[in-house]
Design an enzyme around this catalytic site. Structure first.
Site, PDB file in Angstrom:
ATOM      1  N   GLU A 212       0.827  -1.215   0.000  1.00 26.83           N
ATOM      2  CA  GLU A 212       0.000   0.000   0.000  1.00 26.83           C
ATOM      3  C   GLU A 212       0.859   1.262   0.000  1.00 26.83           C
ATOM      4  OE1 GLU A 212      -3.082  -0.190  -0.699  1.00 26.83           O
ATOM      5  OE2 GLU A 212      -3.274  -2.348  -0.405  1.00 26.83           O
ATOM      6  N   CYS A 222       1.682  -4.364 -10.520  1.00 27.40           N
ATOM      7  CA  CYS A 222       2.691  -4.939 -11.387  1.00 27.40           C
ATOM      8  C   CYS A 222       2.087  -6.073 -12.208  1.00 27.40           C
ATOM      9  CB  CYS A 222       3.856  -5.471 -10.559  1.00 27.40           C
ATOM     10  SG  CYS A 222       5.151  -6.200 -11.567  1.00 27.40           S
ATOM     11  N   CYS A 246       9.854  -6.930  -7.976  1.00 27.82           N
ATOM     12  CA  CYS A 246      10.549  -7.381  -9.178  1.00 27.82           C
ATOM     13  C   CYS A 246      11.490  -6.233  -9.583  1.00 27.82           C
ATOM     14  CB  CYS A 246       9.541  -7.688 -10.277  1.00 27.82           C
ATOM     15  SG  CYS A 246       8.861  -6.217 -11.072  1.00 27.82           S
TER      16      CYS A 246
HETATM   17 ZN    ZN Z   1      -2.690  -2.583  -4.621  1.00 24.74          ZN
HETATM   18 ZN    ZN Z   2       6.828  -5.599 -10.067  1.00 22.16          ZN
END
Ligand code: ZN
Ligand code: ZN
Length: 317
Positions: A212, A222, A246
């Site tokens: 958050e 993502c 990532c």
């Molecule tokens: Zn979210």
């Molecule tokens: Zn990501």
């Protein structure tokens, strides 16, 4: 089970972009940082992998949204960037976590330490916990589940639903009988059930909090690789997503905050290892039940710690 697998080219563009200014910004990263980030598109990487969808109710399937690559993030005029004048994250705890005030205070300190490592370089400040009534938020008792829900105009994350039994019919936070209360009577929150403090609860809380707060810095969901910033619709899906970012989301966060990857990963390892951070020394006279001697339950983080160690090895090769 379905896998969202992007081509090497797509991931490379999402990370580095085609914009010459951003490419040269990327080129200035140190060799170790580039080596780690490029694991994003190394097909046999054991550090990063594709997103796995488990059911139709998973986030990506049910909430189609445009993916955000690094360039889009960088050019977003609305995202919030910390500055020397503004570099603190404030955590306001509403109600208690754990069965006593001292467990609750301890728990929130663990979260604070975690956020400070995750958003390395920023200061995290805890505001005095307040009871639900002080928020003047409206609340309701869910007609189907009889669980209490708080409504607010800002981001509030409930850790109650991360207890292992929240969705079960045995959930102790269920109100015994339908209570007719006026909207200003917050007494239903007095002695309201709080989940037991476990390693899994701590892990889920850390994940939710950092996901958050990631949004506050302008990171959108993502869709590139398995990542903390993946959206999630339900607890199983939230449990599936990793604790960390990532490389594409990591570059976004690094560009917002300006840390060295090595320093951030080392801080995260220190947080896992410091099982008794902020915990007063246990003296022999103190009884076993003394909540102040509560050790930080980090068992659920051990696997992730191994993963960070591998990342550090790539960074320092
Ligand atoms: Zn979210
Ligand atoms: Zn990501």
């Amino acid at each position: 089970m379905q896998t969202v697998r992007h081509s090497e080219h797509t991931l490379k563009t999402a990370l580095i972009s085609k914009n010459p200014a951003l490419v040269s910004q990327y080129e200035k990263l140190d060799a170790g940082e580039k080596r780690l980030m490029e694991e994003a598109f190394r097909p046999d990487s054991d550090l990063f992998g594709p997103i796995t969808l488990h059911s139709q109710s998973d986030w990506i399937t049910s909430h189609p949204e445009a993916p955000q690559d690094f360039e889009e993030f960088f050019n977003d005029p609305y995202r919030k960037t910390p500055s020397p004048q503004k570099h603190s994250i404030y955590i306001q705890c509403i109600g208690l976590l754990g069965n006593t005030r001292s467990i609750s205070e301890e728990y929130v300190k663990w979260l604070k330490g975690y956020c400070e490592a995750f958003f390395y370089g920023l200061t995290v400040k805890l505001l005095e916990p307040v009871p639900v009534s002080a928020t003047r938020c409206s609340f309701r008792i869910n007609d189907n589940t009889q669980n209490l829900q708080i409504h607010a105009g800002v981001g509030i994350f409930s850790f109650a639903r991360y207890g292992s039994d929240f969705y079960s019919s045995h959930y102790e936070g269920k109100l015994k009988k339908l209570q007719k209360k006026s909207s200003s009577d917050y007494s239903v929150f007095d002695n309201y059930y709080v989940p037991e403090v476990t390693s899994v609860l701590l892990l889920r809380s850390c994940k939710t909090l950092t996901h958050e707060i990631g949004h506050i810095f302008g990171l959108r969901h993502c869709q590139w690789l398995a990542c903390l910033m993946q959206g999630s619709n339900h607890l199983e899906e939230a449990d599936q997503r990793p604790l960390d970012l990532c490389p594409i989301c990591l570059r976004k966060l690094q560009s917002a905050i300006g840390f060295h990857l090595k320093d951030r990963y080392k801080a995260l390892v220190r947080w896992v290892d410091a099982e008794s951070t902020d915990t007063p020394t246990v003296t022999p006279e103190r009884s076993r039940e003394d909540p102040l001697s509560l050790p930080k339950p980090v068992e659920a983080f051990k696997e992730w710690r191994e993963w960070i160690t591998k990342c550090l090895a790539v960074l320092q090769k």
